[in-house]
Design an enzyme around this catalytic site. Structure first.
Site, short mmCIF file in Angstrom:
data_model
loop_
_atom_site.label_atom_id
_atom_site.label_comp_id
_atom_site.label_asym_id
_atom_site.label_seq_id
_atom_site.Cartn_x
_atom_site.Cartn_y
_atom_site.Cartn_z
N ILE A 110 0.83 -1.21 0.00
CA ILE A 110 0.00 0.00 0.00
C ILE A 110 0.86 1.25 0.00
CG2 ILE A 110 -1.71 1.32 1.28
CD1 ILE A 110 -2.88 -1.32 2.25
N ASP B 7 10.99 2.68 6.37
CA ASP B 7 10.62 1.30 6.65
C ASP B 7 11.89 0.54 7.04
OD1 ASP B 7 9.80 -1.42 6.63
OD2 ASP B 7 8.16 -0.92 5.27
N ALA C 148 -4.10 2.72 8.67
CA ALA C 148 -3.40 1.45 8.91
C ALA C 148 -4.08 0.67 10.02
CB ALA C 148 -1.94 1.72 9.23
N ASP D 22 -9.03 6.70 9.94
CA ASP D 22 -10.00 5.69 9.53
C ASP D 22 -10.01 4.51 10.49
OD1 ASP D 22 -11.89 4.62 7.52
OD2 ASP D 22 -10.34 3.10 7.20
N GLU E 260 -12.95 0.42 18.45
CA GLU E 260 -13.92 0.60 17.36
C GLU E 260 -15.21 -0.14 17.70
OE1 GLU E 260 -12.07 -0.67 13.71
OE2 GLU E 260 -10.53 0.88 13.80
N HIS F 123 -13.45 2.99 9.48
CA HIS F 123 -12.65 1.85 9.02
C HIS F 123 -13.13 1.38 7.64
CE1 HIS F 123 -9.91 -1.51 10.74
NE2 HIS F 123 -9.76 -1.42 9.43
N ILE F 124 -13.22 2.30 6.70
CA ILE F 124 -13.73 1.97 5.38
C ILE F 124 -12.74 2.36 4.26
CG2 ILE F 124 -16.19 1.96 5.87
CD1 ILE F 124 -14.41 5.06 4.55
N ALA F 125 -11.50 2.66 4.59
CA ALA F 125 -10.54 3.08 3.56
C ALA F 125 -10.39 2.02 2.47
CB ALA F 125 -9.19 3.40 4.18
N GLY F 126 -10.45 0.77 2.86
CA GLY F 126 -10.27 -0.31 1.89
C GLY F 126 -11.57 -0.85 1.34
#
Length: 243
Positions: free
Chosen positions: A86, A105, A167, A192, A197, A216-219
């Site tokens: 991603i 990273d 993330a 997100d 939650e 939590h809907i980014a994907g």
């Protein structure tokens, strides 16, 4: 077998599955484009700051003077924390907007081709936070990433920088973020994902200025839902054929 209609396995008892010889199959990559697009859209919305004026304009008010200070994506520096699938897709989209790209990273070597292929400069986390106009997080949640961005790290960011977390909840310390936004020490944020939650009543994030919250809907898009379902169905068929 167990097909996970998503990527994260944090809500599955993996040791119990192994004990029962249950294969767990995530839909890796199937919703990555949806998350990457969410990130760029959120950053653009936060930088421009013009898309919440519908009610005022429809009511006959004209808040033009307040909204002409929006900023462009072009020429801004984007910091990507976590340079997996991603993170790399975000970098490719950002390059199309003519953004400069920094990446961090510790699991990817400095000589890896991904850095040069995406025109991303590899830097340490502190340097990334201090130089970036926008920061996006793409790391899993674990002991080493829980609270990765707490008060000391947020204090390194530019006062007009924006932050996106699509993330995992817990990577950003929510109380510290709320305090930074209320004090004007950060330009804006989009979350997100959350430590808990849904958010509990009287959440510390309620009523915080310059903060965008999504559940939590980014994907999750029409297209990604179809890709995820097709991928898991295909892998289930393969597993059954091998029985």
């Amino acid at each position: 077998m167990l097909g996970r209609l998503g990527v994260g396995l944090y809500n599955i008892d993996l040791p119990a599955c192994r004990a029962r010889e249950i294969d767990v199959i995530p839909a890796s990559g199937a919703n990555a484009d949806s998350v990457a697009e969410y990130v760029l859209l959120a950053i653009g919305t936060l930088l421009r700051g013009a898309f919440a004026a519908t009610g005022e304009v429809a009511a006959g008010r004209w808040p033009r003077d307040r909204l002409i200070g929006g900023r462009e994506l072009a020429g801004k520096t984007l910091g990507i924390v976590g340079f997996g699938d991603i993170g790399r897709r975000v970098a490719r989209l950002a390059e199309a907007f003519r953004m400069r790209i920094l990446g961090h990273d510790p699991l990817i070597s400095a000589t890896h081709a991904d850095w040069s292929e995406t025109k991303t400069e590899m830097v340490g986390l502190e340097e990334l936070l201090s130089r970036a106009d926008a920061v996006t997080l793409h790391v899993p949640l674990g002991p080493e990433t829980h609270g990765l961005l707490s008060a000391p790290q947020l204090a390194l960011m530019k006062p007009d920088a924006v932050l996106v977390n699509a993330a995992r909840g817990g990577v950003v310390e929510e109380e510290a973020l709320a305090a930074a936004l209320r004090a004007g020490r950060l330009g804006g944020a989009a979350l997100d994902v959350f430590e808990t939650e849904p958010l509990p009543p009287a959440s510390v994030l309620a009523g915080v200025p310059n903060l965008l919250l999504t559940p939590h809907i980014a994907g999750a898009t029409v297209e990604s839902n179809a890709r995820v379902s097709s991928l898991i169905a295909a892998r289930v068929l393969v597993a059954l054929a091998m029985c």
